[in-house]
Design a protein around this motif. Sequence first.
Motif, PDB file in Angstrom:
ATOM      1  N   GLU A 180       0.821  -1.381   0.002  1.00  0.00           N
ATOM      2  CA  GLU A 180       0.156   0.049  -0.135  1.00  0.00           C
ATOM      3  C   GLU A 180       0.879   1.256   0.043  1.00  0.00           C
ATOM      4  O   GLU A 180       1.872   1.280   0.772  1.00  0.00           O
ATOM      5  N   PRO A 181       0.631   2.232  -0.764  1.00  0.00           N
ATOM      6  CA  PRO A 181       1.315   3.377  -0.871  1.00  0.00           C
ATOM      7  C   PRO A 181       1.351   4.139   0.461  1.00  0.00           C
ATOM      8  O   PRO A 181       0.213   4.010   1.200  1.00  0.00           O
ATOM      9  N   THR A 182       2.292   4.845   1.006  1.00  0.00           N
ATOM     10  CA  THR A 182       2.071   5.767   2.268  1.00  0.00           C
ATOM     11  C   THR A 182       1.318   6.803   1.781  1.00  0.00           C
ATOM     12  O   THR A 182       1.199   7.199   0.544  1.00  0.00           O
ATOM     13  N   PRO A 183       0.975   7.628   2.886  1.00  0.00           N
ATOM     14  CA  PRO A 183       0.120   8.814   2.602  1.00  0.00           C
ATOM     15  C   PRO A 183       0.872   9.872   1.542  1.00  0.00           C
ATOM     16  O   PRO A 183       0.097  10.544   0.811  1.00  0.00           O
ATOM     17  N   GLU A 184       2.307  10.244   1.807  1.00  0.00           N
ATOM     18  CA  GLU A 184       2.759  10.705   1.022  1.00  0.00           C
ATOM     19  C   GLU A 184       2.797  10.440  -0.290  1.00  0.00           C
ATOM     20  O   GLU A 184       2.734  11.349  -1.507  1.00  0.00           O
ATOM     21  N   GLN A 185       2.860   9.182  -0.696  1.00  0.00           N
ATOM     22  CA  GLN A 185       2.767   8.495  -2.056  1.00  0.00           C
ATOM     23  C   GLN A 185       1.438   8.545  -2.609  1.00  0.00           C
ATOM     24  O   GLN A 185       1.408   9.160  -3.780  1.00  0.00           O
TER      25      GLN A 185
END
Length: 682
Positions: free
Chosen positions: A3-8
């Motif tokens: 899962e992407p990080t919030p920043e990603q």
Amino acid sequence: MNEPTPEQAVSELLDRAHQLGSDPRNTNYAGGNASAKATGTDPVTARPERLMWVKGSGGDLGTLKESGLAVLRLDRMRSLTEVYPGVEREDEMVEALDHCLYGKGGAAPSIDTAMHGLVEAEHVDHLHPDAGIALATAADGPQLTRECFGDKVVWVPWRRPGFQLGLDIAAVRRENPNAVGVVLGGHGITAWGETSAQCQENSLWIIRTAEQFLRERGRPEPFGPPVSANAALPAEQRHERAAALAPVIRGLVSTDNPQVGHYDDRDAVLEFLAGENHPQLTDLGTSCPDHFLRTKVRPLVLDLPPTAPLEEAVERLRELHSAYRQRYREYYQRHADENSPAMRGADPTIVLVPGVGMFSFGKDKQTARVAGEFYVNAINVMHGAESVSRYQPIEESEKFRIEYWSLEEAKLARMPAPKPLATRVALVTGGASGIGRATAHRLCAEGACVVVVDRDVESARQIVDELGGSDRAVAVAADLTDEDEVSAAFRTAALSFGGVDLVVNNAGLSVSKPLLETSTADWDTQHDVMARGSFLVSREAARVMTFEGRGGDIVYVASKNSVFAGQNNVAYGSAKADQAHQVRLLAAELGEHGIRVNGVNPDGVVRGSGIFAGGWGAQRAAHYGVRESELGEFYAQRTLLKREVLPENVAAAVFALVGGDLTHTTGTHVPVDSGVPAAFLR
């Protein structure tokens, strides 16, 4: 896949929004929204927290920044389904969204937030493509949607944007596992995906598939056979006619609130207006909420051919405008109830003239231009719907519910107060340097649109760039001694902004010579530019302003030399005295039309002056026996205040005269000379 990080997630969302929003085939300016979900860490509990980032209220996908995203806690947002009071009270859910914000929350959540949060997909796009809305407004929309997309896109009947629509789309997603999106009846499309790339791919697939379907299935001449009488005039005649009509139309549509105009004669507009069926189609109005919120329910359409005499066209426009206002009042009265906001204004936003083009209006140039672009979107929608079916927008009552929605009213109430010169169009001669440049900057900063007129058009274009581009200003090259070039400058103003209601006669030049050394050429040059030039500009300004019928301001930048008798200055001083008396003469003549005429009398303005840099400074310095670099200080020391007069000081005086406080002042001159007793007005 991790899962992407919030920043990603935010980075991918912004990249997707920019790519989708940069292509007008995908969505209109400031239309639609996009979202992404990801898991972050709550800084208070240190526990994982499901979050959603979604474009907030206002803004534009193509230029979206992180600050334009609303950030919400997904669990709290979805728990609103447990307290949802039903469709009759769904507006209450907008305030409830504030209690779902994460941290400071970012931008204000939009009415479409539920559409994104309730759908079980990591990424969601809601867009307003012309091709998608064409299917959404076709009388056979449900059937055409099935034929076009099969089971991959599902038809959702019209529902006003809000919480219930979010529930509807979430149900479609659950019940149709093969679906990648929906067509929203009368409105647009929504697509989803488990990755940002997949969501974007699905959005583009829906749009391009709809475009191909319309191309392959569409019949020719969807607007009906072309009517030869409504054929587009040749470009030069078309623009001349548009420039003649623009001030009249602007005056009419400013009956309730002053407006700035925009003119558009692109092929799509002219083709639409040449079609036999354009009167019936325009009367149906637009459908997508983003469209009619900016274009009003329907446009005003001139029902005369473009070759009709100008006087006849003007008279007919006045009749049609009166009828339009009455019809709009009836529309309001038909649908308003005790909770409806007051009627905002009965004037049209879009005026269509067959063979000539479209005039759109708004509180500033950008708003006017965007309104026109939205109506072009509506034309494209009608073209697509009529090519495969019959154009059938949402019901008038539904349009009213959105136009006079309490949420829309609250959004308008949050808008900043207009600047003092908002909606005013200023034409500044000699606007590329010195006093003219400073005046253009000041008027623009106070809200005016500015026409920068100068012989040096490249420098004028630089000023336009400084002012913020074509939505704020335009550059015009003109020799003010030439009647045709002066008229052309005002035509440009009419085509760019709808007319002119504030003129600053600033252009000037000077040669300092004793009487016996002053040639007739010296005399003629200075009088031609300043006396004749300002006369020609004022005459054309008066013509446009009286045609528009809303009054206006004419300001002369004269000089203390108009009253001060100095040596070696006969040609310049006489020309300035001519300008000074023009102020009095025109004030006396134009007052009955609400046009105020005033002047400003500066002392020598050295810094940034084109006149002083062009030789005048050296001549005056030699006359006074000082170095040219010391001339500004020399002028300052002979005044009562001992202050040098700068271009910005003169611009401030111009604004004082036109900014709204001196509404009962005309025929006067304001000295800006730091106090020169010999130039005191008597």
